[in-house]
Design a protein around this motif. Sequence first.
Motif, mmCIF file in Angstrom:
data_model
loop_
_atom_site.group_PDB
_atom_site.id
_atom_site.type_symbol
_atom_site.label_atom_id
_atom_site.label_comp_id
_atom_site.label_asym_id
_atom_site.label_seq_id
_atom_site.Cartn_x
_atom_site.Cartn_y
_atom_site.Cartn_z
ATOM 1 N N ASP A 59 9.312 -6.115 7.879
ATOM 2 C CA ASP A 59 9.321 -4.722 7.437
ATOM 3 C C ASP A 59 8.419 -4.580 6.214
ATOM 4 N N VAL A 60 7.127 -4.652 6.473
ATOM 5 C CA VAL A 60 6.105 -4.688 5.435
ATOM 6 C C VAL A 60 5.401 -3.327 5.386
ATOM 7 N N GLU A 61 5.108 -2.835 4.201
ATOM 8 C CA GLU A 61 4.410 -1.551 4.083
ATOM 9 C C GLU A 61 3.085 -1.597 4.853
ATOM 10 N N GLY A 62 2.875 -0.608 5.726
ATOM 11 C CA GLY A 62 1.642 -0.537 6.505
ATOM 12 C C GLY A 62 1.581 -1.503 7.669
ATOM 13 N N SER A 63 2.718 -2.095 8.037
ATOM 14 C CA SER A 63 2.683 -3.170 9.038
ATOM 15 C C SER A 63 2.920 -2.692 10.462
ATOM 16 N N ALA A 64 3.181 -1.395 10.655
ATOM 17 C CA ALA A 64 3.331 -0.833 11.999
ATOM 18 C C ALA A 64 2.142 0.086 12.228
ATOM 19 N N ASN A 88 4.627 2.885 8.996
ATOM 20 C CA ASN A 88 3.608 3.486 9.852
ATOM 21 C C ASN A 88 2.241 3.539 9.162
ATOM 22 N N LEU A 89 1.200 3.173 9.920
ATOM 23 C CA LEU A 89 -0.178 3.244 9.437
ATOM 24 C C LEU A 89 -1.068 3.602 10.614
ATOM 25 N N TYR A 116 2.839 6.048 25.867
ATOM 26 C CA TYR A 116 2.535 4.662 25.510
ATOM 27 C C TYR A 116 1.372 4.642 24.515
ATOM 28 N N GLY A 117 1.268 3.539 23.791
ATOM 29 C CA GLY A 117 0.154 3.381 22.871
ATOM 30 C C GLY A 117 -0.043 1.928 22.494
ATOM 31 N N CYS A 118 -1.111 1.677 21.776
ATOM 32 C CA CYS A 118 -1.387 0.345 21.228
ATOM 33 C C CYS A 118 -0.821 0.262 19.816
ATOM 34 N N GLY A 119 -0.282 -0.899 19.481
ATOM 35 C CA GLY A 119 0.271 -1.098 18.147
ATOM 36 C C GLY A 119 0.014 -2.496 17.620
ATOM 37 N N LEU A 120 0.054 -2.616 16.309
ATOM 38 C CA LEU A 120 -0.022 -3.914 15.636
ATOM 39 C C LEU A 120 1.247 -4.115 14.821
#
Length: 232
Positions: free
Chosen positions: A133-138, A61-62, A106-110
């Motif tokens: 599953d990368v650190e900061g990738s969600a 999560n970021l 709902y929301g926007c995500g990368l």
Amino acid sequence: MSSYLFDTPKVQSIPVKGEDKQYPINRIFCVGRNYAAHAAEMGVEVDREAPFYFTKSPSANLASGSTLPYPPGTENFHYEMELVLVIGKPVFRVSAADAADAIYAYGCGLDMTRRDLQLVARAKQRPWDLGKDVEGSAVFAPLTKAAEMGELGEQRIHLEINGEVKQDAHLKDLIHNVSEIVADLSKFYHLVPGDVIMTGTPAGVGPVVAGDKITGGVDGLDPIALTIGDPE
């Protein structure tokens, strides 16, 4: 009360518009190849029978607006703009007709992806963890409650790199809609509040480099932003 050898991880969470309290993250499920044009650009066939999934750790999560250092182990780091939904009540083996009632917001995500590592794993029929599953990738923007969003379909979903449009589609282009996704996933898991689902990305994915500024949005939702920093 239990005691632990090390400090426990902090609870990961996402802001909710109109609420002082945040939405805690339990699990992050991601839907793969849920736009036909994206599947085509990745050189794979669309599976219209049922969605398929991969996961990210809650620690990925970021918050929107952050700077993410260019991650290690990759030379091809990609953006993927997505509609995100979060679960608001427990459901198990729910029907598609009833699944929408379980969606809290709902929301926007990368979904940021080490594409080179993902493709190597895919070619060897291995899991995608190193790629996905990368650190900061969600990356998540603040959530909007489902009741305020209305019916989904005509809303535009888009992403820009340094102001140049790279992804541009509509939610009606989803192969499996949000109710179908929740219903299908609930066949395999007891979904509970805290479960986050990233619903897939449109065509137009591509690489970023240090210094790039990513912006994106879905009509009716808070926009998202991310800056790519230098490698650590």
